[in-house]
Design an enzyme around this catalytic site. Structure first.
Site, PDB file in Angstrom:
ATOM      1  N   CYS A 146     -42.004  25.097  25.670  1.00 61.87           N
ATOM      2  CA  CYS A 146     -41.024  25.754  24.800  1.00 61.87           C
ATOM      3  C   CYS A 146     -41.641  26.931  24.048  1.00 61.87           C
ATOM      4  O   CYS A 146     -40.986  27.924  23.791  1.00 61.87           O
ATOM      5  CB  CYS A 146     -40.427  24.750  23.832  1.00 61.87           C
ATOM      6  SG  CYS A 146     -41.679  23.819  22.953  1.00 61.87           S
ATOM      7  N   GLU A 204     -35.154  32.782  28.045  1.00 64.93           N
ATOM      8  CA  GLU A 204     -36.231  31.825  28.319  1.00 64.93           C
ATOM      9  C   GLU A 204     -36.185  31.442  29.802  1.00 64.93           C
ATOM     10  O   GLU A 204     -35.204  30.890  30.275  1.00 64.93           O
ATOM     11  CB  GLU A 204     -36.029  30.572  27.463  1.00 64.93           C
ATOM     12  CG  GLU A 204     -37.130  29.568  27.637  1.00 64.93           C
ATOM     13  CD  GLU A 204     -36.882  28.275  26.866  1.00 64.93           C
ATOM     14  OE1 GLU A 204     -35.768  27.733  26.937  1.00 64.93           O
ATOM     15  OE2 GLU A 204     -37.818  27.807  26.201  1.00 64.93           O
ATOM     16  N   GLU A 220     -34.889  20.945  18.201  1.00 66.21           N
ATOM     17  CA  GLU A 220     -36.088  21.682  18.644  1.00 66.21           C
ATOM     18  C   GLU A 220     -35.687  22.352  19.948  1.00 66.21           C
ATOM     19  O   GLU A 220     -35.499  21.669  20.958  1.00 66.21           O
ATOM     20  CB  GLU A 220     -37.251  20.710  18.891  1.00 66.21           C
ATOM     21  CG  GLU A 220     -37.824  20.095  17.645  1.00 66.21           C
ATOM     22  CD  GLU A 220     -38.556  21.078  16.776  1.00 66.21           C
ATOM     23  OE1 GLU A 220     -38.814  22.213  17.215  1.00 66.21           O
ATOM     24  OE2 GLU A 220     -38.867  20.716  15.635  1.00 66.21           O
ATOM     25  N   GLY A 226     -34.532  20.237  23.438  1.00 68.62           N
ATOM     26  CA  GLY A 226     -34.042  20.715  24.722  1.00 68.62           C
ATOM     27  C   GLY A 226     -33.604  22.162  24.607  1.00 68.62           C
ATOM     28  O   GLY A 226     -34.087  22.902  23.745  1.00 68.62           O
ATOM     29  N   SER A 227     -32.671  22.528  25.448  1.00 66.93           N
ATOM     30  CA  SER A 227     -32.263  23.932  25.490  1.00 66.93           C
ATOM     31  C   SER A 227     -31.352  24.289  24.308  1.00 66.93           C
ATOM     32  O   SER A 227     -30.684  23.417  23.729  1.00 66.93           O
ATOM     33  CB  SER A 227     -31.517  24.199  26.796  1.00 66.93           C
ATOM     34  OG  SER A 227     -30.393  23.362  26.859  1.00 66.93           O
ATOM     35  N   THR A 228     -31.310  25.559  23.999  1.00 68.84           N
ATOM     36  CA  THR A 228     -30.451  26.032  22.908  1.00 68.84           C
ATOM     37  C   THR A 228     -28.981  25.774  23.258  1.00 68.84           C
ATOM     38  O   THR A 228     -28.174  25.409  22.392  1.00 68.84           O
ATOM     39  CB  THR A 228     -30.733  27.526  22.645  1.00 68.84           C
ATOM     40  OG1 THR A 228     -32.106  27.631  22.233  1.00 68.84           O
ATOM     41  CG2 THR A 228     -29.857  28.097  21.551  1.00 68.84           C
ATOM     42  N   LYS A 285     -32.778   8.619  24.448  1.00 74.01           N
ATOM     43  CA  LYS A 285     -32.494   8.928  25.860  1.00 74.01           C
ATOM     44  C   LYS A 285     -33.543   9.891  26.403  1.00 74.01           C
ATOM     45  O   LYS A 285     -33.636  11.043  25.962  1.00 74.01           O
ATOM     46  CB  LYS A 285     -31.121   9.598  26.001  1.00 74.01           C
ATOM     47  CG  LYS A 285     -30.722   9.731  27.470  1.00 74.01           C
ATOM     48  CD  LYS A 285     -29.540  10.642  27.680  1.00 74.01           C
ATOM     49  CE  LYS A 285     -29.919  12.066  27.979  1.00 74.01           C
ATOM     50  NZ  LYS A 285     -30.740  12.259  29.202  1.00 74.01           N
ATOM     51  N   GLY A 313     -28.360  22.166  22.594  1.00 74.62           N
ATOM     52  CA  GLY A 313     -28.517  21.974  21.145  1.00 74.62           C
ATOM     53  C   GLY A 313     -27.234  22.336  20.396  1.00 74.62           C
ATOM     54  O   GLY A 313     -26.810  21.650  19.460  1.00 74.62           O
TER      55      GLY A 313
HETATM   56  P1  NAD Z   1     -31.708  20.339  28.319  1.00 70.56           P
HETATM   57  O1  NAD Z   1     -31.117  20.914  27.087  1.00 70.56           O
HETATM   58  O2  NAD Z   1     -31.041  20.607  29.605  1.00 70.56           O
HETATM   59  O3  NAD Z   1     -31.786  18.750  28.217  1.00 70.56           O
HETATM   60  C1  NAD Z   1     -32.434  18.116  27.134  1.00 70.56           C
HETATM   61  C2  NAD Z   1     -31.892  16.712  26.998  1.00 70.56           C
HETATM   62  O4  NAD Z   1     -30.513  16.805  26.619  1.00 70.56           O
HETATM   63  C3  NAD Z   1     -31.924  15.888  28.283  1.00 70.56           C
HETATM   64  O5  NAD Z   1     -32.239  14.550  27.969  1.00 70.56           O
HETATM   65  C4  NAD Z   1     -30.492  15.996  28.781  1.00 70.56           C
HETATM   66  O6  NAD Z   1     -30.101  14.912  29.588  1.00 70.56           O
HETATM   67  C5  NAD Z   1     -29.718  16.014  27.475  1.00 70.56           C
HETATM   68  N1  NAD Z   1     -28.375  16.593  27.550  1.00 70.56           N
HETATM   69  C6  NAD Z   1     -27.879  17.445  28.479  1.00 70.56           C
HETATM   70  N2  NAD Z   1     -26.577  17.716  28.218  1.00 70.56           N
HETATM   71  C7  NAD Z   1     -26.257  17.028  27.094  1.00 70.56           C
HETATM   72  C8  NAD Z   1     -25.078  16.919  26.300  1.00 70.56           C
HETATM   73  N3  NAD Z   1     -23.946  17.544  26.640  1.00 70.56           N
HETATM   74  N4  NAD Z   1     -25.117  16.164  25.186  1.00 70.56           N
HETATM   75  C9  NAD Z   1     -26.258  15.528  24.824  1.00 70.56           C
HETATM   76  N5  NAD Z   1     -27.391  15.575  25.549  1.00 70.56           N
HETATM   77  C10 NAD Z   1     -27.402  16.314  26.661  1.00 70.56           C
HETATM   78  O7  NAD Z   1     -33.210  20.794  28.306  1.00 70.56           O
HETATM   79  P2  NAD Z   1     -34.316  20.520  29.396  1.00 70.56           P
HETATM   80  O8  NAD Z   1     -33.980  21.395  30.560  1.00 70.56           O
HETATM   81  O9  NAD Z   1     -34.489  19.051  29.598  1.00 70.56           O
HETATM   82  O10 NAD Z   1     -35.633  21.032  28.643  1.00 70.56           O
HETATM   83  C11 NAD Z   1     -35.986  22.352  28.584  1.00 70.56           C
HETATM   84  C12 NAD Z   1     -35.622  22.944  27.239  1.00 70.56           C
HETATM   85  O11 NAD Z   1     -36.203  22.185  26.189  1.00 70.56           O
HETATM   86  C13 NAD Z   1     -36.161  24.346  27.087  1.00 70.56           C
HETATM   87  O12 NAD Z   1     -35.181  25.186  26.545  1.00 70.56           O
HETATM   88  C14 NAD Z   1     -37.311  24.167  26.103  1.00 70.56           C
HETATM   89  O13 NAD Z   1     -37.629  25.312  25.377  1.00 70.56           O
HETATM   90  C15 NAD Z   1     -36.812  23.064  25.239  1.00 70.56           C
HETATM   91  N6  NAD Z   1     -37.912  22.385  24.539  1.00 70.56           N
HETATM   92  C16 NAD Z   1     -38.113  22.645  23.202  1.00 70.56           C
HETATM   93  C17 NAD Z   1     -39.159  22.044  22.515  1.00 70.56           C
HETATM   94  C18 NAD Z   1     -39.382  22.310  21.051  1.00 70.56           C
HETATM   95  O14 NAD Z   1     -40.106  21.556  20.423  1.00 70.56           O
HETATM   96  N7  NAD Z   1     -38.795  23.336  20.484  1.00 70.56           N
HETATM   97  C19 NAD Z   1     -40.013  21.171  23.180  1.00 70.56           C
HETATM   98  C20 NAD Z   1     -39.790  20.929  24.523  1.00 70.56           C
HETATM   99  C21 NAD Z   1     -38.726  21.539  25.190  1.00 70.56           C
END
Ligand code: NAD
Length: 500
Positions: free
Chosen positions: A303, A400, A269, A246-248, A193, A251
């Site tokens: 990130c 962050e 991640e 994505g976000s902590t 996704k 996660g």
């Molecule tokens: P996010 O956590 O809001 O979303 C990430 C993904 O998760 C999206 O596809 C979103 O639709 C999905 N998602 C949202 N709610 C969900 C749920 N309840 N269950 C399953 N999936 C769900 O993050 P974002 O705003 O898209 O990205 C920014 C974050 O990503 C920042 O915190 C950044 O640090 C992190 N990031 C980390 C790395 C790494 O390698 N460590 C790389 C890139 C981004």
């Protein structure tokens, strides 16, 4: 029928027409989601709608999982040799290369990153990553363990099966490549996704996956919202592994979903608040350039951004002067204009989130040395912003921000900076600037982070692992390490001569 997205780019960076179906990619076909609803895709440079793409539903997740399982059981998994997988990944890398400019332009349009970086970091990094894992596909092997002469014992690294992958919007294509590369090299079938904010390159690449000749169902790419499709992937009883970037906050939800469903294997991640440490003896010009790259690159939506800039007291004033000048000189504008160094933030939501952080810093008494304002009235542009006079408890120091906002903090000596640098629940990355080799190495080793850079920042290679300590994640992406995420190790004991 899914709609066709057609766009004519006529910019100095790229001239050309793109045209492709925007359906969800299910079992090798582009189809509407089961509810026939769509998601608007917004151009962050203007705030206007670019197109609408099909929206997947939890029911579509079930269909995708069934298609992936069927492909895994019949033509993929243990039914495809490493050589076959390698050839297909190699073809995909070549197709990405052939479409590199088009993909970069799409990423720029959809995400707001500059064409230059989209082409030279995101797209180039994705090609490299897929090619790197094409090289691994025929080199997956276990070990023979010497137990006794009466027994042959060995391990096999088997593909897990159907894996779920959920990615963010900050590096849409690159995160897709980091996910599908190792998963396909090891023979897994995929339900991925993309972020609902940036689906275009993932959809375009779905067409290239078909063109490369991957059997239908091996890769399914379904655009949908996190709380519906992402949530369904995380809870799915037939998905054996989920990889999330994505976000902590989210996660945590993914891990909880695994615990509440089938205890699927989870890799995460997550976010960061990475320290960038500049000692008195650093090459100051270089340190200023890298510090700006560390926090302002990709609009600060990185990130591993060096968002806490820790500067030793002897050079603090001079560093701040030069760093502030540098921030003020960064040219904001249309990301498809080659003169532009910084584009808009990805979305209105992200723009508002960052502006709230800036407001909270000002209200808490931190000093704005540069920026601190929205730029212009159209799109989601924010000036490169530097805060000083912060205290460790401020939100802008702890959390962050994920935008072009850095805090500059003074330190005394090595012990002081290591204590301050490690004073965070994140542990994704850290950087050290010094010309003293022994100080560089000792400090890099004392930092609690998955990556430590010396005299550089935001450097990644396909063959070098990347991931977080502490609450920045679980597991490693890239390199040989990422293969471990996608294989189940089976021990086989064969009795040669043991009698009972
Ligand atoms: P996010 O956590 O809001 O979303 C990430 C993904 O998760 C999206 O596809 C979103 O639709 C999905 N998602 C949202 N709610 C969900 C749920 N309840 N269950 C399953 N999936 C769900 O993050 P974002 O705003 O898209 O990205 C920014 C974050 O990503 C920042 O915190 C950044 O640090 C992190 N990031 C980390 C790395 C790494 O390698 N460590 C790389 C890139 C981004």
């Amino acid at each position: 029928m899914p709609s066709v997205f057609t766009h004519e780019f006529n910019t100095p960076a790229y001239k050309g027409k793109v045209s492709f179906d925007t359906g969800i990619f299910l079992n090798g076909k582009f189809v509407d989601g089961s509810d026939r609803t769509t998601i608007d895709v917004i151009n962050p440079t203007t705030g206007k709608v670019i197109t609408a793409v099909s929206e997947a539903t939890p029911k579509d997740v079930d269909t995708a999982v069934d298609a992936a399982q069927k492909a895994f059981d019949t033509v993929w998994g243990l039914n495809a040799t490493g050589t076959q997988r390698s050839i297909l990944l190699g073809k995909l890398a070549r197709l990405l290369e052939e479409h590199a400019d088009e993909l970069a332009a799409l990423e720029s349009l959809d995400n707001g990153k500059t064409f230059h970086w989209a082409r030279n970091a995101d797209v180039a990094g994705s090609i490299d990553c897929i090619r790197y894992y094409a090289g691994w596909a025929d080199k997956i092997s276990g070990q023979v363990q010497e137990t006794s002469e009466a027994k042959l014992t060995y391990t096999r690294h088997e593909p897990i099966g159907v894996v779920g992958q959920i990615i963010p919007w900050n590096f849409p294509l690159l995160m897709l490549a980091w996910k599908i590369g190792p998963a396909l090299a090891t023979g897994n079938a995929i339900v991925l996704k993309p972020s609902e904010f940036t689906p275009l390159t993932a959809i375009r690449v779905s067409h290239l996956i078909n063109e490369a000749g991957f059997p239908p169902g091996v890769v399914n790419i379904i655009t949908g919202y996190g709380n519906t499709v992402g949530n369904a992937i995380a809870h799915h009883m037939k998905i054996e592994k989920v990889a999330f970037t994505g976000s902590t906050l989210v996660g945590r939800k993914v891990m909880e979903a695994s615990a509440k469903s089938n205890l699927k294997n989870v890799t995460l991640e997550l976010g960061g608040k990475s320290p960038n440490i500049i000692f008195d003896d650093a090459d100051l010009d270089q340190a200023v350039n890298w510090a700006a790259f560390g926090i302002f690159w990709n609009q600060g939506q990185t990130c591993c951004a060096g968002s806490r800039i820790l500067v030793q007291e002897g050079i603090y004033d001079e560093f701040l002067k030069r760093f502030t000048e540098k921030a003020r000189s960064i040219k904001l504008g249309d990301p498809l204009d080659p003169q532009t160094a910084q584009g808009p933030q990805v979305s209105e939501i992200q723009f508002n989130r960052i502006m709230d952080y800036i407001k909270s810093g000002k209200e808490a008494g931190a000093k704005v040395e540069a920026g601190g304002q929205r730029q212009g009235t159209e799109g989601y542009f924010i000036q490169p912003t530097i805060f000083t006079n912060t205290s460790p408890d401020m939100k802008i120091v702890q959390e962050e921000i994920f935008g072009p906002v850095g805090v500059v903090i003074k330190f005394k000596d090595e012990d002081d900076v290591v204590r301050q640098a490690n004073d965070t629940f994140y542990g994704l990355a850290a950087a050290v600037f010094t010309q003293n080799l022994s100080r560089a190495i000792k400090t890099a080793h004392r930092l609690k982070a998955g990556t430590a850079w010396v005299n550089c920042i935001n450097q990644l290679n396909s063959n070098v692992p990347f991931g977080g300590f502490k609450q920045s994640g679980i597991g490693r992406e890239l390199g040989e390490y990422a293969l471990l995420n996608y294989t189940a190790v089976k021990a086989v004991h064969i009795n040669l001569d043991i009698k009972l």
